[in-house]
Scaffold this active site. Structure first.
Site, PDB file in Angstrom:
ATOM      1  N   ASP A 496       0.861  -1.178   0.000  1.00 61.18           N
ATOM      2  CA  ASP A 496       0.000   0.000   0.000  1.00 61.18           C
ATOM      3  C   ASP A 496       0.900   1.231   0.000  1.00 61.18           C
ATOM      4  O   ASP A 496       2.048   1.172   0.467  1.00 61.18           O
ATOM      5  CB  ASP A 496      -0.916   0.019   1.224  1.00 61.18           C
ATOM      6  CG  ASP A 496      -1.897   1.189   1.175  1.00 61.18           C
ATOM      7  OD1 ASP A 496      -2.707   1.240   0.240  1.00 61.18           O
ATOM      8  OD2 ASP A 496      -1.826   2.048   2.056  1.00 61.18           O
ATOM      9  N   GLU A 498       1.021   5.635   0.693  1.00 62.23           N
ATOM     10  CA  GLU A 498       0.397   6.877   1.141  1.00 62.23           C
ATOM     11  C   GLU A 498       1.001   8.004   0.312  1.00 62.23           C
ATOM     12  O   GLU A 498       2.199   7.986   0.010  1.00 62.23           O
ATOM     13  CB  GLU A 498       0.644   7.115   2.631  1.00 62.23           C
ATOM     14  CG  GLU A 498       0.066   6.047   3.546  1.00 62.23           C
ATOM     15  CD  GLU A 498      -1.443   5.904   3.450  1.00 62.23           C
ATOM     16  OE1 GLU A 498      -2.109   6.890   3.069  1.00 62.23           O
ATOM     17  OE2 GLU A 498      -1.953   4.813   3.749  1.00 62.23           O
ATOM     18  N   HIS A 636      -4.987   3.647   7.367  1.00 55.60           N
ATOM     19  CA  HIS A 636      -4.442   4.784   6.633  1.00 55.60           C
ATOM     20  C   HIS A 636      -2.953   4.993   6.904  1.00 55.60           C
ATOM     21  O   HIS A 636      -2.433   6.106   6.771  1.00 55.60           O
ATOM     22  CB  HIS A 636      -5.224   6.066   6.917  1.00 55.60           C
ATOM     23  CG  HIS A 636      -6.647   5.994   6.451  1.00 55.60           C
ATOM     24  ND1 HIS A 636      -6.989   5.585   5.174  1.00 55.60           N
ATOM     25  CD2 HIS A 636      -7.824   6.253   7.091  1.00 55.60           C
ATOM     26  CE1 HIS A 636      -8.303   5.620   5.049  1.00 55.60           C
ATOM     27  NE2 HIS A 636      -8.839   6.004   6.185  1.00 55.60           N
ATOM     28  N   ASP A 641      -2.386  -0.791   6.318  1.00 58.36           N
ATOM     29  CA  ASP A 641      -3.301  -1.163   5.231  1.00 58.36           C
ATOM     30  C   ASP A 641      -2.770  -2.343   4.432  1.00 58.36           C
ATOM     31  O   ASP A 641      -3.542  -3.184   3.959  1.00 58.36           O
ATOM     32  CB  ASP A 641      -3.521   0.033   4.299  1.00 58.36           C
ATOM     33  CG  ASP A 641      -4.443   1.077   4.921  1.00 58.36           C
ATOM     34  OD1 ASP A 641      -5.002   0.794   5.998  1.00 58.36           O
ATOM     35  OD2 ASP A 641      -4.590   2.166   4.345  1.00 58.36           O
TER      36      ASP A 641
END
Length: 681
Positions: A496, A498, A636, A641
């Site tokens: 994942d 960000e 998040h 995640d």
């Protein structure tokens, strides 16, 4: 494309209304056709005079029909289509999940009965799990004792399957890894130890097995990516039918020993040279005495004994001419940019050498030739010259002075190599005015040393602690790398990201988190978690979302440094992410800047959930995690995640199998047919 509940309702309603109209007007047409012309005129006049009443009657009739269809759909048809998916979730994903749907009395009764069954099933499952946990706790003590013993062994140990994928390793094995050469479950040992060396050793083992040697093993010395000099023993792992199932590598760090021996060696040689120099001066002055001659003779004898001790200390191995010259050829290309073109004899010849000093000596010869001739390509011919193996280097330029290869001019490195191996070196010319450097190395027989390691592991003895996975020893059918592999057999990197925002063209990646999944297990020890400096200010809206601020990224590596590391971490795996289209677009936007282009197959849990749960309206991560029974820790955050996505993905695999999706190719095709697969970033 899976249809939503609303779409199915509209289709069913429209078709039902159409059929009702067709049936109604067909009956009217039959009725009208049976009337006489006079009756038809009379009926037509009545309809004409009362048209409004007839229209209202028709409208009410069709309203009643539509309402009845609506009731049947919402109270029976749609709830019934949802029940099988709900049962699958209870049985295969989350036993705590319960059916909560709206419907008719009969449907609610069925749902209540299923929930009652689910209560009993959950209780039974919990009791079973408690018993398993109790037994597991008893085994945990023994497993921890085994793990402690295994990790405290002075040797590094790596076990691999037939394809070179690592199934087992201990802490000592980690000393030979480097930044871009990682040891981990499911990774390739060829990233750590040169593939040619491993294949040479396995070839030697095969030859020994064919000759019925009791201990079919092999040894070698090599330099690891972390610049650690290791001595390694390779032994086969066989199944119950004695078929080759893999191999185990046991190695030692001998770098410090070699440094110590080199110092002792240097001290001895310097001392001996000084003594011999003084002796020569005494001889020139005619001051030779019996005592001095006696000392000189003893020193020469001691030198011979010292060479024999050195030979005992060095790990001499019997190797084939093809294997060792192939290794030299590869090292010359990598380290010296020299192309060596060997010509091998028809039959294999065996020599007994210490591989490290052999390779180092031949690289020294090639370095001298390169500097003297200014060439980077050399021919090399091998042939048997009893009782030696002759290795000839052909030098076309006869004018070059190669006296450096005469005995008096040899470097200490080459002299030591010749002494320890009882080898010879000659410089000559042929009729074509080509100079030749001929090295003669004594031939050897294929004979097993008495102290060789002999580890042959049978499949009967396999256990399965957490620090290894013997299921990887099983042979798998691989077609086009991954496509035909079963989903549960593939190695995945679940990740994942960000970012500073959702604009793939202008925003930047500020965090990448990833875990590896091997054989249906999340490897807790293999994670990738890195914060990245985006070289821009992080908007407050984004900071509220993921909690990463400008101070946290200050001084961190940028994307140019991190993306190649993540590429290496995820190499030879299938990538998995939730809403992967966004993450992959962010990576692709950095392809030019970093030189990294991801060509891994990609699976998206968003699309897979849509395949498995087509009747559910929400398919975001929180919704999927909820009915899959997955707790998201660190929502998040890239690592939080990624870990949650990995758990969700493992829950989806059995549900995909139930729908006939067994291989990666099946999953990719099914994903492409979903609505969300059309999304573009």
């Amino acid at each position: 494309m899976p249809l939503k509940k609303k779409n199915k309702f509209l289709w069913f309603t429209g078709i039902s209304v159409l059929l009702t109209f067709i049936f109604f007007f067909a009956m009217m047409a039959i009725f009208w056709g049976r009337l006489t012309p006079m009756n038809q005129d009379f009926l037509f006049e009545i309809i004409k005079q009362n048209a409004v009443y007839f229209f209202i009657s028709f409208f009410l009739f069709f309203e009643i029909v539509a309402y009845m269809i609506h009731v049947v759909l919402n109270n029976f048809f749609i709830p019934l289509t949802k029940i099988p998916d709900e049962i699958s979730v209870i049985l295969k994903v989350n036993s705590s999940h319960r059916i909560n749907i709206d419907g008719g009395k009969e449907i609610l009764t069925i749902a209540k009965a299923i929930n009652l069954f689910a209560d009993h099933y959950e209780t039974l499952q919990k009791n079973t799990q408690e018993e398993i946990n109790r037994k597991r706790a008893e085994l945990e003590i023994e497993k921890n004792m085994l793990a402690s013993l295994f990790d405290e062994l002075p040797q590094g140990i790596i076990a691999c399957n037939i394809e070179g994928k690592i199934n087992l390793f201990n802490k000592k094995a980690k000393i030979i890894e480097a930044q871009n050469h990682i040891i981990g479950i499911g990774r390739s040992i060829f990233d750590i130890i040169d593939k040619d060396i491993i294949m040479n050793a396995l070839y030697e083992i095969n030859v020994k097995k064919c000759k019925k040697h009791a201990a079919a093993s092999s040894s070698f010395i090599t330099l690891s990516p972390g610049n650690v000099l290791i001595q390694a023993d390779i032994s086969p792992i066989t199944d119950q039918r004695d078929n080759f199932a893999g191999f185990i590598v046991v190695f030692y760090n001998i770098g410090k020993d070699f440094e110590l021996y080199a110092k002792i060696d240097n001290i001895f040689k310097c001392t001996a040279n000084e003594i011999f120099s003084c002796s020569d001066k005494i001889k020139k002055e005619n001051l030779q005495t019996p005592e001095i001659a006696f000392i000189e003779e003893n020193l020469k004898n001691f030198e011979k004994d010292y060479i024999e001790k050195i030979k005992e200390r060095l790990p001499f191995l019997v190797v084939s001419d093809r294997d060792i010259i192939t290794t030299v050829r590869k090292k010359a290309r990598e380290k010296l940019n020299i192309s060596l073109m060997p010509e091998f004899p028809a039959h294999i010849n065996w020599i007994r050498i210490e591989t490290y000093s052999f390779i180092y000596a031949f690289l020294s010869i090639l370095t001298i030739l390169k500097n003297k001739t200014l060439k980077t390509t050399f021919k090399c011919t091998l042939f048997k010259e009893e009782p030696f193996l002759a290795i000839c280097f052909h030098i076309p330029d006869a004018e070059k002075n190669l006296d450096i290869f005469k005995d008096d001019n040899l470097s200490l490195t080459l002299k030591d190599f010749l002494k320890y191996h009882e080898a010879q070196i000659h410089l000559s010319s042929n009729e074509k005015s080509e100079q030749r450097i001929k090295i003669l190395i004594p031939l050897a027989e294929m004979k097993e040393p008495e102290d060789v390691r002999n580890i042959v592991i049978s499949r009967d003895s396999y256990d399965r602690p957490d620090f290894f996975d013997f299921d990887l020893f099983k042979k798998r059918k691989i077609d086009s790398k991954f496509n035909q592999m079963r989903l549960k057999d593939i190695v995945y990197t679940v990740f994942d990201t960000e970012t500073t925002g959702l604009d793939t063209g202008n925003d930047e990646i500020i965090s990448i988190g990833a875990v590896r999944v091997v054989n249906g297990r999340i490897l807790c020890g293999e994670k990738f978690d890195q914060i990245i400096d985006p070289k821009m200010n992080i908007p407050l809206e984004s900071e509220k979302f993921h909690g990463i601020n400008d101070e946290m990224v200050k001084g961190k590596p940028d994307i140019k440094e991190i993306l190649p590391l993540f590429y290496r971490f995820s190499e030879d795996t299938v990538l998995v992410a939730h809403n992967a289209a966004f993450d992959m677009k962010m990576f692709s936007m950095k392809a030019v800047e970093t030189g990294i282009k991801f060509d891994n197959p990609v699976l998206d849990t968003l699309l897979l959930a849509l395949i498995v749960y087509p009747m559910h309206e929400r398919h975001n991560m929180a919704a999927i995690a909820s009915f899959a029974g997955v707790d998201i820790v660190g929502r998040h955050t890239a690592m939080g995640d990624a870990s949650a996505t990995a758990e969700i993905f493992l829950k989806l695999i059995p549900l995909l199998s139930k729908k006939g999706i067994h291989t990666l190719n099946d999953a990719l095709k099914a994903s492409k047919n979903t609505l969300y697969s059309k999304l573009k970033y």
